[in-house]
Scaffold this active site. Structure first.
Site, PDB file in Angstrom:
ATOM      1  N   ARG A   1     -35.717 -15.290   0.997  1.00  0.00           N
ATOM      2  CA  ARG A   1     -34.415 -15.683   1.532  1.00  0.00           C
ATOM      3  C   ARG A   1     -33.510 -16.102   0.385  1.00  0.00           C
ATOM      4  O   ARG A   1     -32.753 -15.298  -0.143  1.00  0.00           O
ATOM      5  CB  ARG A   1     -34.559 -16.794   2.580  1.00  0.00           C
ATOM      6  CG  ARG A   1     -33.322 -16.894   3.526  1.00  0.00           C
ATOM      7  CD  ARG A   1     -32.137 -17.629   2.949  1.00  0.00           C
ATOM      8  NE  ARG A   1     -32.427 -19.016   2.634  1.00  0.00           N
ATOM      9  CZ  ARG A   1     -31.542 -19.852   2.111  1.00  0.00           C
ATOM     10  NH1 ARG A   1     -30.302 -19.452   1.845  1.00  0.00           N
ATOM     11  NH2 ARG A   1     -31.868 -21.098   1.804  1.00  0.00           N
TER      12      ARG A   1
ATOM     13  N   CYS B   1     -26.869 -18.988  -4.727  1.00  0.00           N
ATOM     14  CA  CYS B   1     -26.064 -18.925  -3.499  1.00  0.00           C
ATOM     15  C   CYS B   1     -24.786 -18.135  -3.756  1.00  0.00           C
ATOM     16  O   CYS B   1     -24.025 -18.471  -4.672  1.00  0.00           O
ATOM     17  CB  CYS B   1     -25.716 -20.332  -3.018  1.00  0.00           C
ATOM     18  SG  CYS B   1     -24.627 -20.363  -1.587  1.00  0.00           S
TER      19      CYS B   1
END
Length: 310
Positions: A17, A242
């Site tokens: 992820r 991110c």
């Protein structure tokens, strides 16, 4: 093995992820499923295997539900999926998922960039997500991104973290995860915040998710464990970052965390196999290996049992 390394926290690998969010290469579903099964066989206690983020914004995670659908219920008991809305939980449940990380940012500016709503809107929606997860016999975590700093607003007030963690609308979370999204925290900050969350919010497991942007990933992770974190996150080779947090680099390396905490299942032979898994994955993705432990394992210090000799 030296019993001074008995761990007091478990590791969750988040390669599939957080690790994949910024990669140039894409992994097919079959490759992801194979990696899940390989890591579980090696002894990694839990994994984060995907996200319900919009596929057009985070293409490497577009096949997350396909991965879930191919795993067995027993495997899914040890796997987590990132969600941000009750609708995400509904879709993931339909695919077979049972464990959810309900994520929101403490910083409103980052929550708008990451999820498209205010933090208050995310908190207000959480009870519905909790109800869905628990009705299906699943678990759900309150995952607080930007718990320390925000890429847009700077330092985050710890009292704001405490307010969200203590909000009655988040009471239903099984765990709370504090995220150093940018890797800008120092160990003393991590210790203080986890200690306050433990003392001032409902009793539940506390997790820590760190990044190694400023070189303190392992130090912060160990500080989190010493302060009472029950589990900590890492990614293979320090992969990650991110897309909505300028300045964030990879996660703290799974190999580096495991080498530091030495859980009973983690042996030199397991490290050697894990390094091989990491090297192949990163080669396939065209990404660098940031793990100091992986580098050390390939050194010529043959008298050290953790060095790979073959």
């Amino acid at each position: 093995m030296d019993d001074t390394f008995t761990p007091v926290a478990t590791l969750r690998d988040v390669t599939l992820r957080d690790g994949l969010q910024l990669t140039r290469g894409l992994l097919p579903t079959e490759t992801k499923v194979e990696l899940v099964r390989r890591l579980l066989r090696l002894g990694v206690p839990e994994l984060e295997i995907g996200s319900l983020a919009r596929a057009d914004l985070v293409p490497p995670l577009a096949n997350s539900l396909e991965v879930v659908a191919q795993l067995t219920p027993e495997e899914l008991e040890r796997c987590w999926l990132w969600v941000a809305t009750p609708r995400h939980v509904e879709k993931a449940l339909a695919a077979g998922a049972r464990n959810f990380q309900y994520c929101l940012s403490v910083s409103d500016t980052h929550n708008q960039a990451n999820i498209g709503r205010t933090a208050e809107d995310s908190v207000a929606a959480m009870p519905a997500a909790v109800e869905l997860a628990h009705a299906a016999g699943g678990r759900i975590q309150l995952t607080l991104a930007t718990s320390f700093t925000c890429p847009f607003d700077g330092p985050v007030d710890p009292d704001r973290v405490l307010a969200i963690a203590a909000d009655p609308r988040t009471d239903g979370a099984d765990d709370v995860v504090l995220c150093d999204t940018l890797g800008q925290a120092v160990p003393a900050q991590v210790t203080r915040l986890i200690s306050r969350v433990a003392a001032e919010t409902p009793q539940r497991r506390i997790g820590y998710h760190g990044h190694d942007t400023w070189g303190l990933g392992v130090a912060n992770t160990l500080a989190a464990i010493s302060a009472g974190a029950a589990f900590v996150d890492g990614s293979l080779g320090g992969l990650g970052g991110c897309p909505f947090a300028p300045g964030a680099s990879g996660n703290t390396s799974t190999e580096d965390i495991l080498f530091a905490i030495r859980p009973d299942w983690f042996t030199p032979a397991i490290l050697a196999e894990l390094v091989g898994v990491t090297e192949k994955l990163l080669s396939d993705l065209g990404e660098p290996n940031r793990s100091k432990t992986a580098q050390g394992a390939r050194s010529k210090a043959d008298a050290f049992e953790w060095v790979i000799r073959s």
